[in-house]
Write a protein that holds these residues in place. Structure first.
Motif, mmCIF file in Angstrom:
data_model
loop_
_atom_site.group_PDB
_atom_site.id
_atom_site.type_symbol
_atom_site.label_atom_id
_atom_site.label_comp_id
_atom_site.label_asym_id
_atom_site.label_seq_id
_atom_site.Cartn_x
_atom_site.Cartn_y
_atom_site.Cartn_z
ATOM 1 N N THR A 1 0.794 -1.213 -0.032
ATOM 2 C CA THR A 1 0.024 -0.165 0.072
ATOM 3 C C THR A 1 1.071 1.352 0.067
ATOM 4 O OG1 THR A 1 -1.967 -1.225 1.079
ATOM 5 C CG2 THR A 1 -1.753 1.197 1.209
ATOM 6 N N ALA B 1 2.588 1.998 -3.486
ATOM 7 C CA ALA B 1 1.407 2.510 -4.270
ATOM 8 C C ALA B 1 1.425 3.968 -3.992
ATOM 9 C CB ALA B 1 -0.097 1.813 -4.244
ATOM 10 N N ALA B 2 1.300 4.227 -2.641
ATOM 11 C CA ALA B 2 1.198 5.827 -2.325
ATOM 12 C C ALA B 2 2.466 6.376 -2.551
ATOM 13 C CB ALA B 2 1.105 5.829 -0.725
ATOM 14 N N ALA C 1 -5.852 10.548 -8.268
ATOM 15 C CA ALA C 1 -5.409 9.581 -7.371
ATOM 16 C C ALA C 1 -4.609 10.466 -6.284
ATOM 17 C CB ALA C 1 -4.370 8.620 -7.644
ATOM 18 N N LEU D 1 -5.786 10.361 -2.354
ATOM 19 C CA LEU D 1 -4.864 10.012 -1.086
ATOM 20 C C LEU D 1 -4.471 10.940 -0.228
ATOM 21 C CD1 LEU D 1 -3.010 7.569 -0.402
ATOM 22 C CD2 LEU D 1 -1.237 8.625 -1.783
ATOM 23 N N GLY E 1 -6.777 9.767 2.449
ATOM 24 C CA GLY E 1 -5.847 8.849 3.235
ATOM 25 C C GLY E 1 -5.858 9.095 4.710
ATOM 26 N N THR F 1 0.268 9.388 5.641
ATOM 27 C CA THR F 1 0.326 9.766 4.246
ATOM 28 C C THR F 1 1.151 11.051 3.989
ATOM 29 O OG1 THR F 1 -1.799 8.788 3.876
ATOM 30 C CG2 THR F 1 -1.023 10.397 2.125
ATOM 31 N N LEU G 1 -6.685 3.792 -5.550
ATOM 32 C CA LEU G 1 -5.393 2.845 -5.001
ATOM 33 C C LEU G 1 -5.476 1.485 -5.705
ATOM 34 C CD1 LEU G 1 -4.951 3.507 -1.159
ATOM 35 C CD2 LEU G 1 -3.198 3.724 -2.995
ATOM 36 N N GLN G 2 -6.632 1.094 -5.969
ATOM 37 C CA GLN G 2 -7.145 -0.315 -6.665
ATOM 38 C C GLN G 2 -6.721 0.072 -8.062
ATOM 39 O OE1 GLN G 2 -7.522 -3.178 -5.337
ATOM 40 N NE2 GLN G 2 -7.281 -4.293 -7.483
ATOM 41 N N TYR H 1 -3.166 -0.048 -8.440
ATOM 42 C CA TYR H 1 -2.337 -1.285 -8.231
ATOM 43 C C TYR H 1 -2.756 -2.180 -9.673
ATOM 44 C CZ TYR H 1 -2.530 -1.166 -3.139
ATOM 45 O OH TYR H 1 -2.107 -1.064 -1.694
#
Length: 168
Positions: free
Chosen positions: A24, A27-28, A40, A44, A48, A53, A121-122, A125
């Motif tokens: 995770t 990805a961030a 995104a 985030l 987030g 974050t 986030l998905q 990914y």
């Protein structure tokens, strides 16, 4: 970002606490270090978890101006909560109704924002899986985590009475 993340960039314990080697956070990392302001990045930063974050943005040296710009939509999210609190300072049917409406708006805004953040986030990914997996692990953090795990295992063994000599 500037007051905690950047100064603690060299602290292995902080990087480990943030979980910088996790999928995770990688990805961030990918999202925050991309140039410009994307959907995104906005999701985030606005929805987030605040501390990891923001600290991660500082740890990674993300562009501060882009992060502040990406946080600007937060004004739309905080307005219902501010009006909700303001309506509790007065009494009367109008203010009670305003409080109830703003409470619902606050809940919808926060829940919707978190859902959008999870969706973004998905998408990252799926779309950028190879780029995220190519981000190398922080070796100092990996060694620190392994040392903490060994310490935890040793502490767990010592805590059991069965490990003590009989007379004790």
């Amino acid at each position: 970002q500037k007051l905690i993340g950047e100064p603690f960039r060299k602290k292995v314990g902080v990087r480990a606490m943030v979980g910088i080697n996790s999928r995770t956070m990688k990805a961030a990392n990918f999202i925050l270090t991309q140039p410009g302001v994307s959907k995104a990045k906005v999701m985030l930063l606005c929805f987030g978890p605040d501390w990891p974050t923001s600290v991660l943005a500082g740890l990674l040296g993300a562009n501060c101006c882009q992060c502040v710009l990406a946080l600007s939509p937060m004004l739309l999210c905080t307005t219902p909560a501010t009006l909700m609190g303001a309506s509790k300072t007065k009494t009367g049917t109008l203010y009670d109704t305003l409080f109830q409406v703003m409470t619902i708006m606050t809940l919808l805004t926060q829940a919707g924002g978190m859902a959008l953040m999870a969706y973004c986030l998905q998408q990252v990914y799926v779309k950028d899986k190879e780029a995220i997996e190519a981000i190398p692990d922080d070796q100092e953090v990996a060694e620190y985590d392994a040392k903490q795990k060994r310490f935890g295992e040793a502490a767990g063994k010592v805590k059991h009475f069965s490990a003590l000599p009989g007379p004790m």
